[in-house]
Design an enzyme around this catalytic site. Structure first.
Site, PDB file in Angstrom:
ATOM      1  N   ARG A 230       0.847  -1.184   0.000  1.00 52.43           N
ATOM      2  CA  ARG A 230       0.000   0.000   0.000  1.00 52.43           C
ATOM      3  C   ARG A 230       0.887   1.240   0.000  1.00 52.43           C
ATOM      4  O   ARG A 230       1.953   1.251   0.621  1.00 52.43           O
ATOM      5  CB  ARG A 230      -0.898   0.039   1.249  1.00 52.43           C
ATOM      6  CG  ARG A 230      -2.129  -0.843   1.181  1.00 52.43           C
ATOM      7  CD  ARG A 230      -3.173  -0.317   0.182  1.00 52.43           C
ATOM      8  NE  ARG A 230      -4.365  -1.136   0.137  1.00 52.43           N
ATOM      9  CZ  ARG A 230      -4.585  -2.120  -0.737  1.00 52.43           C
ATOM     10  NH1 ARG A 230      -3.681  -2.422  -1.642  1.00 52.43           N
ATOM     11  NH2 ARG A 230      -5.723  -2.791  -0.719  1.00 52.43           N
ATOM     12  N   HIS A 278      -1.255   0.812  -9.653  1.00 51.61           N
ATOM     13  CA  HIS A 278      -1.945  -0.031  -8.669  1.00 51.61           C
ATOM     14  C   HIS A 278      -2.731  -1.153  -9.373  1.00 51.61           C
ATOM     15  O   HIS A 278      -3.930  -1.317  -9.175  1.00 51.61           O
ATOM     16  CB  HIS A 278      -2.883   0.794  -7.765  1.00 51.61           C
ATOM     17  CG  HIS A 278      -3.336   0.031  -6.553  1.00 51.61           C
ATOM     18  ND1 HIS A 278      -3.625   0.629  -5.347  1.00 51.61           N
ATOM     19  CD2 HIS A 278      -3.530  -1.297  -6.351  1.00 51.61           C
ATOM     20  CE1 HIS A 278      -3.987  -0.296  -4.465  1.00 51.61           C
ATOM     21  NE2 HIS A 278      -3.940  -1.483  -5.065  1.00 51.61           N
TER      22      HIS A 278
HETATM   23  P1  NDP Z   1      -2.092 -11.632   4.338  1.00 49.56           P
HETATM   24  O1  NDP Z   1      -3.018 -11.144   5.393  1.00 49.56           O
HETATM   25  O2  NDP Z   1      -2.234 -13.019   3.845  1.00 49.56           O
HETATM   26  O3  NDP Z   1      -0.586 -11.468   4.858  1.00 49.56           O
HETATM   27  C1  NDP Z   1      -0.142 -10.336   5.512  1.00 49.56           C
HETATM   28  C2  NDP Z   1       1.273 -10.577   5.996  1.00 49.56           C
HETATM   29  O4  NDP Z   1       1.791  -9.352   6.513  1.00 49.56           O
HETATM   30  C3  NDP Z   1       1.353 -11.600   7.131  1.00 49.56           C
HETATM   31  O5  NDP Z   1       2.469 -12.442   6.957  1.00 49.56           O
HETATM   32  C4  NDP Z   1       1.552 -10.734   8.371  1.00 49.56           C
HETATM   33  O6  NDP Z   1       2.280 -11.331   9.420  1.00 49.56           O
HETATM   34  C5  NDP Z   1       2.362  -9.601   7.796  1.00 49.56           C
HETATM   35  N1  NDP Z   1       2.237  -8.403   8.653  1.00 49.56           N
HETATM   36  C6  NDP Z   1       1.137  -7.706   8.966  1.00 49.56           C
HETATM   37  N2  NDP Z   1       1.431  -6.717   9.831  1.00 49.56           N
HETATM   38  C7  NDP Z   1       2.754  -6.810  10.058  1.00 49.56           C
HETATM   39  C8  NDP Z   1       3.657  -6.083  10.871  1.00 49.56           C
HETATM   40  N3  NDP Z   1       3.264  -5.073  11.635  1.00 49.56           N
HETATM   41  N4  NDP Z   1       4.955  -6.471  10.877  1.00 49.56           N
HETATM   42  C9  NDP Z   1       5.371  -7.515  10.127  1.00 49.56           C
HETATM   43  N5  NDP Z   1       4.561  -8.260   9.338  1.00 49.56           N
HETATM   44  C10 NDP Z   1       3.269  -7.901   9.301  1.00 49.56           C
HETATM   45  O7  NDP Z   1      -2.191 -10.587   3.142  1.00 49.56           O
HETATM   46  P2  NDP Z   1      -1.973 -10.844   1.572  1.00 49.56           P
HETATM   47  O8  NDP Z   1      -0.664 -11.490   1.397  1.00 49.56           O
HETATM   48  O9  NDP Z   1      -3.152 -11.494   0.974  1.00 49.56           O
HETATM   49  O10 NDP Z   1      -1.947  -9.327   1.033  1.00 49.56           O
HETATM   50  C11 NDP Z   1      -1.004  -8.402   1.504  1.00 49.56           C
HETATM   51  C12 NDP Z   1      -1.337  -7.009   1.025  1.00 49.56           C
HETATM   52  O11 NDP Z   1      -1.052  -6.853  -0.360  1.00 49.56           O
HETATM   53  C13 NDP Z   1      -2.797  -6.580   1.119  1.00 49.56           C
HETATM   54  O12 NDP Z   1      -3.163  -6.235   2.435  1.00 49.56           O
HETATM   55  C14 NDP Z   1      -2.826  -5.391   0.198  1.00 49.56           C
HETATM   56  O13 NDP Z   1      -2.478  -4.199   0.895  1.00 49.56           O
HETATM   57  C15 NDP Z   1      -1.734  -5.695  -0.816  1.00 49.56           C
HETATM   58  N6  NDP Z   1      -2.301  -5.984  -2.145  1.00 49.56           N
HETATM   59  C16 NDP Z   1      -1.967  -5.160  -3.194  1.00 49.56           C
HETATM   60  C17 NDP Z   1      -2.444  -5.408  -4.453  1.00 49.56           C
HETATM   61  C18 NDP Z   1      -2.005  -4.595  -5.613  1.00 49.56           C
HETATM   62  O14 NDP Z   1      -2.545  -4.775  -6.706  1.00 49.56           O
HETATM   63  N7  NDP Z   1      -1.034  -3.717  -5.444  1.00 49.56           N
HETATM   64  C19 NDP Z   1      -3.356  -6.532  -4.703  1.00 49.56           C
HETATM   65  C20 NDP Z   1      -3.646  -7.329  -3.559  1.00 49.56           C
HETATM   66  C21 NDP Z   1      -3.137  -7.039  -2.326  1.00 49.56           C
HETATM   67  P3  NDP Z   1       1.687 -12.597  10.224  1.00 49.56           P
HETATM   68  O15 NDP Z   1       1.704 -13.724   9.216  1.00 49.56           O
HETATM   69  O16 NDP Z   1       2.656 -12.833  11.302  1.00 49.56           O
HETATM   70  O17 NDP Z   1       0.327 -12.236  10.674  1.00 49.56           O
HETATM   71  C1  OXD Z   2      -6.238  -5.387  -3.178  1.00 46.17           C
HETATM   72  C2  OXD Z   2      -5.771  -4.434  -4.188  1.00 46.17           C
HETATM   73  O1  OXD Z   2      -6.071  -5.135  -1.993  1.00 46.17           O
HETATM   74  O2  OXD Z   2      -6.080  -4.651  -5.391  1.00 46.17           O
HETATM   75  O3  OXD Z   2      -6.785  -6.437  -3.570  1.00 46.17           O
HETATM   76  O4  OXD Z   2      -5.086  -3.480  -3.863  1.00 46.17           O
END
Ligand code: NDP
Ligand code: OXD
Length: 315
Positions: A230, A278
């Site tokens: 993000r 994005h």
């Molecule tokens: P998940 O919820 O599956 O994974 C999130 C990961 O981030 C987990 O491993 C979590 O740790 C870690 N995390 C969260 N907070 C912290 C922190 N404070 N410190 C360290 N690690 C942290 O999410 P996804 O993988 O499905 O998606 C991740 C992000 O990708 C979405 O939230 C979105 O913002 C972004 N995204 C962007 C897109 C784009 O087109 N640019 C499309 C889709 C998503 P833990 O495992 O220990 O809980």
């Molecule tokens: C998502 C994105 O969070 O597209 O899925 O950013």
């Protein structure tokens, strides 16, 4: 079943048509007057208008049409009792892995420099191309997207490290976690990939202090930043300064502090930056509709919903 579809600036009709085709008995609405909302049981939304979901008295489940839920969680009027399900779908995951692999290779193979040479009609093999096995890719966020990106990166032979909030084990990846593990993770990383959700803890995490902790003596001449998490996680002024003073030698950014990226942003024309709008992992209506309908099917058969967001944690 009655379903509401609402998404900021999207054409909703193709989505409604997909739901009606798969579930001819479904009553699908895209209008938001009190009458339309009265019997709504399911909502399929992306950045819905604030206050809307709190006006659906019979709402049972909210489906966020994206993986990140930072936007929807800003609406404090959504009743806490209603489960919020996010997207976790192989179609979206594969798209993100493609973006990460593409950008990592782009910088690894010095494509920014070769594109410049091509424009200047310069035939020159830049010396010192390292093998992938001598370059370490570090992924922040070991969730669904982060782990799959590491799988794709691993297939190319890169060294891999990962960082998450809680301890994780990922085959072939040296895993670090929490504040205590961040420094050691960064010190090993040549290409940093951010796939974190935006939460109060991750806001502004990609700042000057963090960038300075990346590996300094790596084979690419300096570290690279790839962010598709993000925009709120990056401090763009710090990234630009880091590119100027050599703390970073390149960046690929899919997300920005303010979107769409303003035409006045120096990132657009920066010679060391790749900008994508994005769309690293776009939402494909067919795949996401099938995912939502599959979840509704589970819910109606009394099975637990999958990928329910922990609102306290923020992802
Ligand atoms: P998940 O919820 O599956 O994974 C999130 C990961 O981030 C987990 O491993 C979590 O740790 C870690 N995390 C969260 N907070 C912290 C922190 N404070 N410190 C360290 N690690 C942290 O999410 P996804 O993988 O499905 O998606 C991740 C992000 O990708 C979405 O939230 C979105 O913002 C972004 N995204 C962007 C897109 C784009 O087109 N640019 C499309 C889709 C998503 P833990 O495992 O220990 O809980
Ligand atoms: C998502 C994105 O969070 O597209 O899925 O950013």
């Amino acid at each position: 079943m009655k379903m509401l579809i609402n998404a900021e600036s999207w054409d909703l009709e193709p989505w409604a048509a997909l739901v009606r085709k798969a579930r001819p008995e479904a009553d699908v609405v895209t209008t938001t007057d009190a009458n339309s909302l009265a019997d709504v049981r399911y909502a399929m939304v992306w950045k819905p208008e604030p206050g809307l979901l709190g006006r659906c008295p019979r709402l049972e489940v909210i489906f966020n049409l994206g993986a990140g839920v930072d936007a929807i969680l800003k609406d404090v009027t959504i009743p806490q009792r209603i489960p919020l399900v996010r997207i976790a779908d192989p179609n979206m995951t594969m798209r993100m892995t493609e973006w990460v692999v593409l950008q990592a290779l782009f910088h690894h193979r010095r494509m920014l420099a070769y594109q410049g040479q091509q424009r200047a009609k310069v035939w020159h093999d830049i010396p010192g191309q390292p093998a992938a096995e001598h370059v370490t890719v570090g992924v922040m966020g070991l969730g669904i997207l982060g782990r799959d990106a590491l799988r794709g990166i691993g297939a190319l032979g890169f060294q891999r490290v990962g960082w998450s909030r809680t301890a994780k084990e990922v085959d072939g990846v040296r895993c670090f976690h929490g504040e205590a593990g961040l420094g050691a993770f960064l010190a090993e990383t040549d290409i940093l990939v951010c796939l974190l959700p935006l939460t109060p803890e991750t806001k502004g995490v990609l700042d000057a202090g963090l960038l300075r902790k990346l590996k300094r003596n790596g084979p690419l001449g300096g570290p690279i930043l790839l962010n598709a998490g993000r925009g709120g996680e990056q401090v763009e002024a710090d990234i630009l300064a880091a590119l100027e003073d050599g703390t970073l030698v390149g960046a690929s950014l899919d997300v920005f502090e303010a979107e769409p990226l303003a035409s006045s942003s120096p990132l657009w024309s920066h010679p060391k930056v790749v900008v994508t709008p994005h769309n690293a992992a776009d939402s494909e209506p067919q795949a996401l509709t099938a995912y939502v309908l599959g979840q509704i099917d589970r819910h109606e058969r009394g099975l637990p919903l999958e990928n329910v967001v922990d609102r306290g944690r923020g992802y």
